[in-house]
Design an enzyme around this catalytic site. Structure first.
Site, PDB file in Angstrom:
ATOM      1  N   CYS A 138      33.643 142.752 -75.420  1.00 20.71           N
ATOM      2  CA  CYS A 138      33.667 144.256 -75.292  1.00 20.71           C
ATOM      3  C   CYS A 138      34.514 145.391 -76.521  1.00 20.71           C
ATOM      4  CB  CYS A 138      34.509 145.115 -74.546  1.00 20.71           C
ATOM      5  SG  CYS A 138      33.117 143.885 -72.651  1.00 20.71           S
ATOM      6  N   HIS A 280      37.190 151.984 -74.862  1.00 20.14           N
ATOM      7  CA  HIS A 280      35.933 151.174 -74.018  1.00 20.14           C
ATOM      8  C   HIS A 280      36.116 151.735 -72.279  1.00 20.14           C
ATOM      9  CE1 HIS A 280      34.038 148.126 -72.218  1.00 20.14           C
ATOM     10  NE2 HIS A 280      34.625 147.710 -72.342  1.00 20.14           N
ATOM     11  N   ASN A 310      29.995 149.605 -67.292  1.00 19.16           N
ATOM     12  CA  ASN A 310      31.133 148.620 -68.530  1.00 19.16           C
ATOM     13  C   ASN A 310      29.806 148.669 -69.433  1.00 19.16           C
ATOM     14  OD1 ASN A 310      31.765 147.291 -70.165  1.00 19.16           O
ATOM     15  ND2 ASN A 310      33.880 145.982 -69.230  1.00 19.16           N
TER      16      ASN A 310
HETATM   17  N1  COA Z   1      33.574 146.254 -52.921  1.00 21.55           N
HETATM   18  C1  COA Z   1      34.708 145.881 -51.970  1.00 21.55           C
HETATM   19  N2  COA Z   1      36.262 145.301 -52.049  1.00 21.55           N
HETATM   20  C2  COA Z   1      35.894 144.368 -52.949  1.00 21.55           C
HETATM   21  C3  COA Z   1      34.889 144.827 -53.956  1.00 21.55           C
HETATM   22  C4  COA Z   1      34.232 145.472 -53.954  1.00 21.55           C
HETATM   23  N3  COA Z   1      33.229 145.832 -55.343  1.00 21.55           N
HETATM   24  N4  COA Z   1      35.444 143.333 -54.986  1.00 21.55           N
HETATM   25  C5  COA Z   1      36.775 143.688 -55.021  1.00 21.55           C
HETATM   26  N5  COA Z   1      37.126 144.066 -53.353  1.00 21.55           N
HETATM   27  C6  COA Z   1      37.679 143.473 -52.759  1.00 21.55           C
HETATM   28  C7  COA Z   1      38.565 142.381 -52.793  1.00 21.55           C
HETATM   29  O1  COA Z   1      37.950 141.565 -52.585  1.00 21.55           O
HETATM   30  C8  COA Z   1      40.369 142.545 -52.130  1.00 21.55           C
HETATM   31  O2  COA Z   1      39.895 142.293 -50.634  1.00 21.55           O
HETATM   32  P1  COA Z   1      41.277 141.120 -49.953  1.00 21.55           P
HETATM   33  O3  COA Z   1      42.757 141.158 -50.428  1.00 21.55           O
HETATM   34  O4  COA Z   1      40.260 141.210 -48.901  1.00 21.55           O
HETATM   35  O5  COA Z   1      41.055 139.923 -51.150  1.00 21.55           O
HETATM   36  C9  COA Z   1      40.369 143.867 -52.280  1.00 21.55           C
HETATM   37  O6  COA Z   1      39.022 144.499 -52.652  1.00 21.55           O
HETATM   38  C10 COA Z   1      41.700 144.570 -53.988  1.00 21.55           C
HETATM   39  O7  COA Z   1      40.594 143.228 -54.603  1.00 21.55           O
HETATM   40  P2  COA Z   1      41.574 143.283 -56.099  1.00 21.55           P
HETATM   41  O8  COA Z   1      40.542 142.380 -57.218  1.00 21.55           O
HETATM   42  O9  COA Z   1      42.915 143.824 -55.914  1.00 21.55           O
HETATM   43  O10 COA Z   1      40.531 145.450 -56.568  1.00 21.55           O
HETATM   44  P3  COA Z   1      41.540 146.006 -57.866  1.00 21.55           P
HETATM   45  O11 COA Z   1      42.180 147.343 -57.752  1.00 21.55           O
HETATM   46  O12 COA Z   1      42.475 145.257 -59.250  1.00 21.55           O
HETATM   47  O13 COA Z   1      40.448 146.047 -58.540  1.00 21.55           O
HETATM   48  C11 COA Z   1      38.985 144.923 -60.579  1.00 21.55           C
HETATM   49  C12 COA Z   1      39.426 145.464 -58.619  1.00 21.55           C
HETATM   50  C13 COA Z   1      37.636 145.092 -61.020  1.00 21.55           C
HETATM   51  C14 COA Z   1      37.938 147.072 -60.063  1.00 21.55           C
HETATM   52  C15 COA Z   1      39.872 145.381 -61.011  1.00 21.55           C
HETATM   53  O14 COA Z   1      40.523 145.002 -61.433  1.00 21.55           O
HETATM   54  C16 COA Z   1      38.925 146.001 -63.114  1.00 21.55           C
HETATM   55  O15 COA Z   1      38.641 146.973 -62.999  1.00 21.55           O
HETATM   56  N6  COA Z   1      39.878 144.915 -63.418  1.00 21.55           N
HETATM   57  C17 COA Z   1      39.129 145.259 -64.945  1.00 21.55           C
HETATM   58  C18 COA Z   1      37.864 144.476 -65.537  1.00 21.55           C
HETATM   59  C19 COA Z   1      37.117 144.913 -66.480  1.00 21.55           C
HETATM   60  O16 COA Z   1      37.783 145.904 -67.129  1.00 21.55           O
HETATM   61  N7  COA Z   1      36.268 143.593 -67.069  1.00 21.55           N
HETATM   62  C20 COA Z   1      35.797 144.088 -68.476  1.00 21.55           C
HETATM   63  C21 COA Z   1      36.857 143.872 -69.450  1.00 21.55           C
HETATM   64  S1  COA Z   1      36.269 144.895 -70.853  1.00 21.55           S
END
Ligand code: COA
Length: 363
Positions: A138, A280, A310
Site C-alpha cells: 500500500c 492511505h 483499502n
Molecule cells: N466481524 C465481526 N467480528 C470480527 C470481524 C468481523 N469482520 N473481524 C474480527 N472480528 C472479531 C475478532 O474475531 C475478535 O473477536 P474475539 O475477541 O472473540 O476473538 C474481535 O472482533 C476483535 O478483533 P481485533 O482483531 O482485536 O479487532 P480490531 O479492533 O483490532 O480490528 C482490524 C481489526 C483488522 C479492523 C484492525 O486491527 C485493523 O484495521 N488493522 C490494520 C489492518 C490494515 O490496515 N491492513 C492493511 C495495511 S496496508
C-alpha cells in the site's frame, strides 16, 4: 514477529542522519495528469453479512468501511491500470507517445511475469520505453512517485506515467471475516512532467522506508518461489493474504504520523502548514489517530475509505482524485500523500498542487 516502536524510531533516525532524499535535483517536477478507474460492482457490508459471521455495525465501527468495489471475473489489475492510465494521459493533455517511463505499483500483478507494466505498455501502444512493476504494498504509489520524480529531476525522462493498481479481491479469503471486510479493487495513475530549471516545483520532498522484520505481519504465503502452488497450499488456503491486524494497526498509526512529519521537515514545513493530508485509506480509526497526532482539523484530511475500503497501491491516488473532483485541491495547496503497507513499508510524497485544468471539474 513484533516490531517495537523503539526499533522503528531507530530506523527513522538512521534515515534522517544519512540525509537520504536530498539529492542535487536539477529539474522541477510536477503532476500534470491524474486519472482513476474503479470497477462498477459494489460489495456492501450487507452483502458480507451473507458471506461471513459479521455485521454492518462491527465493520463500520471498527473500520469505517461501508462498501468496496470488486472487479468482474474477467477484469485483472492491468485492465484497471490501463483505464486509469488513459484517463491520466488525457487529463495531462499530451499524446501517449510523450510518455517515456512507465511504473506500475502493485502486489496483485496479472501474472508473476511478465510485469503488469509491460501489459499496460502494450495496451497503450508504447513500445520501447522502460516499464516495470514495483512491489511495496500500500506504499507502492508513494514509492513509484519517488522513483519517477528522481528519474525526471535528474533529466533522464520527460513524462512519467506512475500507476498504483490492485485487485486485492483476488487474494482475499472471503471466508475469513478478519480480512474479508477490509479490501477493494481500483487503480490510480499520475503523469509527472519534468519542467525547466527555475520553474515552480510540484514535488518538494519524499520520505520512504521499510522494515523487513515485519514481513510476516501481512503476507501472501503461497504461490511464489518459497511455496509454489500445490494441492496442499490450495487446501490450506495459503493463496490468500494473512494479516496480524492488531500489530499492523499499531505500526500504521505510528508510521503515518512519523513519515508525514519527516517529509514535511525535509522541505522545512510542519503539519500546521499542510493544506491537505491524503493518507492511505485502510481504516478510519488509523486515519483519525494519525490526524489527531498531527494536530490537523478534519477538513484538511481526505477520507474515502467508507466507499472503497483499502485499495492498496491505488488508495492515495483515488483519494487525491476525489479531493480534486470536490474542489479541495486549489493551485498552490501543500499536499502530503502518505502510505504504509506490507514489507513493512512506508512512503510520503510532499507536493504543491500546480495543475489547474479540470480541478473541481466533472471527473
Ligand atoms: N466481524 C465481526 N467480528 C470480527 C470481524 C468481523 N469482520 N473481524 C474480527 N472480528 C472479531 C475478532 O474475531 C475478535 O473477536 P474475539 O475477541 O472473540 O476473538 C474481535 O472482533 C476483535 O478483533 P481485533 O482483531 O482485536 O479487532 P480490531 O479492533 O483490532 O480490528 C482490524 C481489526 C483488522 C479492523 C484492525 O486491527 C485493523 O484495521 N488493522 C490494520 C489492518 C490494515 O490496515 N491492513 C492493511 C495495511 S496496508
Amino acid at each position: 514477529m513484533t516490531i517495537t516502536t523503539q526499533a522503528l524510531f531507530e530506523t527513522e533516525a538512521a534515515v534522517a542522519r544519512n540525509g537520504v532524499g536530498k539529492p542535487g535535483l536539477l529539474h522541477p517536477v510536477r503532476v500534470t495528469g491524474l486519472g482513476v478507474a474503479v470497477p462498477p460492482a459494489r460489495l456492501t457490508n450487507a452483502d458480507l453479512e451473507q458471506m461471513v459471521d459479521t455485521s454492518d455495525e462491527w465493520i463500520v465501527t471498527r473500520t469505517g468501511i461501508r462498501e468496496r468495489r470488486i472487479a468482474a471475473p474477467e477484469v485483472a489489475t492491468s485492465d484497471l491500470a490501463l483505464a486509469a492510465a488513459r484517463a491520466a494521459i488525457a487529463d495531462a493533455g499530451i499524446p501517449v507517445s510523450e510518455i517515456d517511463l512507465l511504473i506500475v505499483a502493485t502486489i496483485t500483478p496479472d501474472h508473476l511475469f511478465p510485469a503488469t507494466a509491460c501489459l499496460v505498455q502494450a495496451g497503450l501502444g508504447l513500445p520501447g520505453i522502460p516499464a516495470f512493476d514495483l512491489s511495496a504494498g500500500c506504499s507502492g504509489l508513494a514509492y513509484a512517485l519517488d522513483q519517477a520524480w528522481h528519474g525526471l529531476a535528474a533529466g533522464a525522462y520527460r513524462n512519467a506515467l506512475v500507476i498504483g493498481a490492485d485487485t486485492l479481491s483476488r487474494i482475499v479469503d472471503f471466508s475469513d471475516r478478519r480480512t474479508a471486510v477490509l479490501f477493494g479493487d481500483g487503480a490510480a495513475a499520475l503523469v509527472l512532467h519534468r519542467g525547466e530549471p527555475g520553474e515552480d516545483a510540484g514535488i518538494l520532498a519524499s520520505h520512504l522506508g521499510a522494515d523487513g522484520r515485519g514481513g510476516s505481519l501481512l503476507i501472501l504465503p503461497a504461490g511464489g518461489s518459497r511455496k509454489p502452488a500445490s494441492h496442499a497450499t490450495v487446501a490450506a488456503r495459503e493463496h490468500f493474504l494473512r494479516m496480524n491486524g492488531q500489530e499492523v494497526f499499531k505500526f500504521a498509526v505510528r508510521i503515518l504520523e512519523e513519515s508525514t512529519r519527516q517529509v514535511l521537515a525535509k522541505a522545512g514545513y510542519s503539519p500546521a502548514d499542510l493544506d491537505l493530508f491524503v493518507p492511505h485509506q485502510a481504516n478510519i480509526r488509523i486515519i483519525e489517530a494519525a490526524r489527531e497526532r498531527l494536530g490537523l482539523p478534519p477538513e484538511r484530511v481526505v477520507v474515502n475509505v467508507d466507499r472503497f475500503g483499502n485499495t492498496s497501491a491505488a488508495s492515495i491516488g483515488l483519494a487525491l482524485a476525489e479531493a480534486r473532483e470536490r474542489g479541495r485541491l486549489r493551485p498552490g495547496a501543500l499536499v502530503a500523500l502518505t502510505g504504509f503497507g506490507t514489507g513493512l513499508t512506508w512512503g510520503s510524497i510532499l507536493l504543491r498542487w500546480t495543475k489547474t485544468e479540470n480541478d473541481g471539474g466533472q471527473k
